[in-house]
Design a protein around this motif. Sequence first.
Motif, short mmCIF file in Angstrom:
data_model
loop_
_atom_site.label_atom_id
_atom_site.label_comp_id
_atom_site.label_asym_id
_atom_site.label_seq_id
_atom_site.Cartn_x
_atom_site.Cartn_y
_atom_site.Cartn_z
N THR A 175 0.87 -1.41 -0.15
CA THR A 175 0.11 -0.02 0.13
C THR A 175 0.84 1.34 0.03
O THR A 175 2.20 1.12 0.55
CB THR A 175 -0.91 0.14 1.12
OG1 THR A 175 -0.10 0.49 2.31
CG2 THR A 175 -1.68 -1.30 1.36
N SER A 176 0.50 2.42 -0.52
CA SER A 176 1.13 3.66 -0.34
C SER A 176 1.39 4.17 0.94
O SER A 176 1.99 5.07 1.11
CB SER A 176 0.38 4.53 -1.45
OG SER A 176 -1.22 4.84 -0.78
N TYR A 177 0.57 3.65 1.84
CA TYR A 177 1.02 4.37 3.30
C TYR A 177 2.21 3.63 3.97
O TYR A 177 3.02 4.35 4.29
CB TYR A 177 -0.19 3.67 4.30
CG TYR A 177 -0.39 4.21 5.66
CD1 TYR A 177 -0.56 5.52 5.62
CD2 TYR A 177 0.09 3.41 6.72
CE1 TYR A 177 -0.63 6.11 7.18
CE2 TYR A 177 0.05 4.00 7.96
CZ TYR A 177 -0.09 5.05 8.12
OH TYR A 177 -0.19 5.58 9.27
N LEU A 178 2.55 2.48 3.36
CA LEU A 178 3.89 1.98 3.87
C LEU A 178 4.96 2.01 2.95
O LEU A 178 6.18 1.93 3.46
CB LEU A 178 3.54 0.45 4.13
CG LEU A 178 2.45 0.03 5.19
CD1 LEU A 178 2.07 -1.38 5.32
CD2 LEU A 178 2.76 0.52 6.51
N GLN A 202 6.55 3.96 -0.73
CA GLN A 202 6.13 5.03 -1.88
C GLN A 202 7.27 4.54 -2.91
O GLN A 202 8.27 5.14 -3.03
CB GLN A 202 6.18 6.43 -1.41
CG GLN A 202 5.09 6.87 -0.38
CD GLN A 202 5.68 6.49 1.10
OE1 GLN A 202 6.71 6.25 1.28
NE2 GLN A 202 4.52 6.14 1.90
N ILE A 215 -8.85 3.21 4.52
CA ILE A 215 -7.58 4.15 4.68
C ILE A 215 -7.71 4.69 6.11
O ILE A 215 -8.44 5.17 6.41
CB ILE A 215 -7.69 5.20 3.56
CG1 ILE A 215 -7.56 4.61 2.14
CG2 ILE A 215 -6.39 6.03 3.91
CD1 ILE A 215 -7.76 5.74 0.94
#
Length: 89
Positions: free
Chosen positions: A17-20, A22, A88
């Motif tokens: 995921t883009s949270y963990l 980039q 999210i």
Amino acid sequence: MAHRHHAIVICDNTFMTSYLQQPLELGADVVAYSATKYFGGHADLCAGFVVLNDQTLAEEFYFYQNTLGATISQSNYYIAPTKAGSSIP
């Protein structure tokens, strides 16, 4: 190494995921996500999205998206924001 040979670096970042993670900041040119898995939980949403870091490449993807009809259905377009709000952090 891929950029030295003028290759495009593509990363499937569905599970991180883009949270963990980039990938664009790590040098990837194209990042793909499965909205079906991350937002929908395999239930009622069938979608995905691609993120790019280059305007020229984005315009090329946009051309193919519109020419080939690779767009999200109306029902999934409606469902996606409601699922995203609950998934999210």
